[in-house]
Design an enzyme around this catalytic site. Structure first.
Site, PDB file in Angstrom:
ATOM      1  CG  ASP A 129      -1.996  -1.052   1.148  1.00 31.29           C
ATOM      2  OD1 ASP A 129      -2.163  -1.637   0.058  1.00 31.29           O
ATOM      3  OD2 ASP A 129      -2.668  -1.292   2.162  1.00 31.29           O
ATOM      4  CG  PHE A 130       5.019   3.168   1.884  1.00 33.32           C
ATOM      5  CD1 PHE A 130       4.772   4.305   2.639  1.00 33.32           C
ATOM      6  CD2 PHE A 130       6.228   3.066   1.194  1.00 33.32           C
ATOM      7  CE1 PHE A 130       5.712   5.335   2.696  1.00 33.32           C
ATOM      8  CE2 PHE A 130       7.161   4.084   1.247  1.00 33.32           C
ATOM      9  CZ  PHE A 130       6.901   5.221   2.012  1.00 33.32           C
TER      10      PHE A 130
ATOM     11  CB  CYS B 133     -20.860   4.934  32.819  1.00 31.41           C
ATOM     12  SG  CYS B 133     -21.664   3.451  32.186  1.00 31.41           S
TER      13      CYS B 133
ATOM     14  CE  LYS C  91     -35.277 -11.749  -5.196  1.00 31.48           C
ATOM     15  NZ  LYS C  91     -36.216 -10.623  -5.157  1.00 31.48           N
TER      16      LYS C  91
ATOM     17  CB  SER D 223     -37.704  -5.230 -13.259  1.00 29.93           C
ATOM     18  OG  SER D 223     -38.997  -5.193 -13.831  1.00 29.93           O
TER      19      SER D 223
ATOM     20  CE  LYS E 194     -32.781 -10.330  -8.699  1.00 26.55           C
ATOM     21  NZ  LYS E 194     -32.650  -9.350  -7.618  1.00 26.55           N
TER      22      LYS E 194
ATOM     23  CE  LYS F  48     -28.692 -11.880 -17.394  1.00 29.14           C
ATOM     24  NZ  LYS F  48     -27.521 -10.980 -17.421  1.00 29.14           N
TER      25      LYS F  48
END
Length: 668
Positions: free
Chosen positions: A34-35, A430, A312, A83, A115, A288
């Protein structure tokens, strides 16, 4: 360097960064740290800032987003986003298959896809460059969210290779991974804010945020599943999606081509349970017809394609016994009820507890002790009680009442008007609140104290060595080395990190104080506007809400914090230890009051400065950035390509429009 060499270097860095971005976010196989990535990005940012003539909206530097508010414009879809018809049984799938076979009369394949449960998006690419991103909207037109989409690392800004069509659209789903969703909710819980309901709604809301810099922080992901265009090289939908993966898009490795409906049903049967191992939410399977030629022959109904259907999944629900309700106190004092359940297997894991969130949820469910309750996994991640089997309730069962006193310190709980949560107001006495505030203070995004964690904080608190965050800076090596599992090296690391933290900049110290509703962004706004802690502590409610993005709830929380004498004493103790409670001198250079009292809207593109730079200049000279035109707007700072709706509103209200040069002259 010559201009030619500079452009060559910029293009080289862009190419390298996009390649590393693809390997990290799409292939999940990073090659550099990352550096190192950040260093290359900083080098590119510097070159682009010094040479604005080479700016490119699809540069990797644009993925961080802009903190200027925007108004979304509506865009008509070139191809309607219809849809799908839904099915819930294998019988319905077999009926769908029979209809297809009667119409086609030839052999064909199906494609099965997971999905994904997120926010639909359609991307337009021209010559390998991202041009526009549009939400589904009503299917005919949607919102242009291009600036937000650029912040999503798995969306390619520039495509790989050269086999893609000159112009095409690709559709997919923007998602919030479970892990990121959990982190967001943890942060909101710590801040005393209402938790997000599920990853899908949160992803959808994130995509429509007005501030793209905030969208970038959400770590959204995206999977793609449908390519549309006039010049696609493959007839097969499956084959085209595999090509899209080669172009740089994140496509699901679990998409499968099936020869018949029996193989489709086998695929569904497998994923009905295997989906719980996925890192993102799914709610079904899309089936599909693979051939685009056959898809065109089958055509569409008014609402959906005849060549596709969604199966679903039924949310898995189990019944179990509610044994008791316990209560947790967070660092802000928010009290969260938790249902303790008889252990039950749900979606592949054993569930023993479920969050009840607040008193209203308990009342709505009408919970009684020993009730038989129905439990689901909300968004496939968080167990939640969705109902009660009242027929199984014992006649003498006692109704559950939300507690009146704090379970930790017995202080009377309060509930502020308009808020769902109850709070313990005893923040300095607390134990969970005290320890929670210390844990927040030492966290990575705050003071970043190395060597301290939750267990060590518990130990230090139980031994009476710390009672608040200021006590951390009074710790001595001899106090630490005698503690369990604490050697000399561990003690030395903690003390060294505490000493180093005295150099942490003011805005992070302000965030580390843990003032309710003052997160990282708000802390930066406060620090940049009011400069030091004393000014913030003494600012009136009216002065606070006049600051960009500081609303009434935040202003009231800040006032409540500094109205307490113990909090002021705490800040003074931290000051005495040398923590930074004022903006660094470098941040104060060039400040003035030339724009004091002026509200300025920025719109369009500029030649000399980026919009972010102009926004900083407005704040630096005492002005206020606003995102939309209103009667109180002082000026529209307009570049090229200002939206026509903005210009109409400006003319109607008689608001002056100033150019970039005129603005720079105003601030000297």
């Amino acid at each position: 360097m010559t201009t030619e060499n500079i452009l060559k270097k910029i293009n080289q860095l862009r190419s390298e960064l996009e390649a590393h971005n693809y390997k990290y976010y799409v292939l999940s196989s990073p090659e550099i740290s990352d550096f190192d990535f950040d260093m290359k990005l900083k080098e590119l940012e510097k070159l682009e800032d010094e040479h604005p003539e080479f700016q490119d909206p699809n540069s990797p530097t644009q993925r961080v987003g802009s903190d200027i508010n925007q108004e979304f414009s509506q865009v008509k879809h070139r191809y309607p986003m219809l849809s799908l018809s839904n099915s819930y049984s294998t019988g319905e799938l077999q009926e769908f298959d029979a209809r297809i076979r009667r119409t086609i009369g030839e052999a064909f394949d199906y494609v099965c896809e997971l999905k994904f449960d997120g926010a639909s998006i359609s991307l337009l690419y021209e010559n390998g460059q991202l041009v526009r991103a549009v939400t589904r909207g009503d299917g005919e037109k949607g919102d242009d969210v291009t600036s937000n989409a650029r912040t999503i690392r798995s969306i390619p800004l520039t495509l790989k290779g050269d086999s893609y069509p000159e112009t095409f659209e690709i559709r997919g789903e923007v998602l919030l991974p479970f892990q990121v969703f959990a982190e967001l909710n943890k942060a909101r819980e710590e801040a005393g804010e209402q938790l997000y309901a599920n990853p899908r709604n949160t992803a959808s809301g994130s995509l429509k945020m007005q501030n793209s810099a905030e969208v970038a922080k959400r770590k959204l992901d995206a999977y793609f599943y449908y390519v549309l265009g006039e010049n696609l090289s493959e007839d097969g939908h499956y084959e085209t999606i595999q090509q899209a993966g080669e172009w740089g898009f994140k496509v699901s490795a679990h998409t499968k081509k099936c020869r018949n409906i029996d193989e489709v049903i086998d695929y569904i049967s497998y994923w009905d349970t295997a989906r719980f191992d996925l890192p993102v939410a799914t709610d079904g399977i899309v089936i599909k017809v693979n051939s685009r030629r056959l898809q065109n022959n089958l055509g569409f109904t008014a609402k959906s394609p005849r060549w596709a259907i969604a199966y679903k999944f039924t949310a898995e629900q189990v019944a179990t016994k509610l044994e008791s309700v316990s209560y947790q106190v967070g660092r802000t004092g928010a009290v969260t009820p938790v249902a303790n359940l008889s252990p039950v297997l749900l979606a592949g894991t054993t569930v023993k507890r479920a969050s009840l969130h607040n008193a209203d949820i308990i009342e709505k469910l009408d919970l009684h002790f020993n009730d038989v309750v129905f439990v689901e996994k909300g968004g496939e991640i968080i167990p939640k009680i969705v109902g009660v089997d009242e027929s199984a309730r014992q006649p003498e069962a006692e109704k559950i009442q939300f507690i009146r006193q704090c379970p930790e310190c017995d202080t009377e709980l309060v509930r502020n008007e308009g808020e769902a949560a109850h709070y313990c107001p005893n923040e300095t006495g607390c134990a969970p609140q005290i320890k929670g505030k210390i844990e927040h203070f030492i966290s990575r995004k705050a003071m970043d104290i190395d060597g301290l964690g939750q267990e060590t904080i518990d130990l230090l608190f139980s031994q009476g060595l710390i009672h608040n965050i200021a006590d951390l800076y009074l710790l001595k090596a001899e106090q630490l080395t005698v503690l369990e599992r604490m050697g000399e090296k561990s003690a030395e690391r903690i003390l060294k990190s505490l000493e180093q933290s005295k150099g942490i900049p003011f805005e992070r110290v302000l965030f580390a104080l843990g003032i309710r509703f003052v997160g990282e962004t708000v802390a930066k706004k406060l620090a940049n506007k009011l400069v030091d802690i004393d000014t913030i502590a003494n600012a009136s409610y009216e002065e606070l809400i006049d600051i960009d993005e500081i609303g009434g709830r935040i202003a009231e929380s800040i006032r409540q914090y500094f109205d307490k004498e113990e909090n002021r004493r705490l800040v003074e103790a931290l000051k005495a230890q040398g923590l930074q409670f004022k903006l660094h001198e470098s941040s104060l250079e060039g400040r003035s009051t030339r724009l004091e009292g002026l509200s300025i809207v920025i719109s369009g593109t500029f030649e000399k400065h980026s919009r972010d730079e102009l926004k900083k200049m407005i704040e630096q000279h005492g002005g206020k950035n606003v995102g939309s035109i209103s009667k109180s707007t002082s000026y529209l700072l307009g570049g090229s390509n200002v939206g026509p709706s903005k210009m109409q509103k400006v003319e109607k209200l008689g608001i002056p429009v100033i150019s970039e040069d005129e603005f720079l002259a105003m601030i000297g």
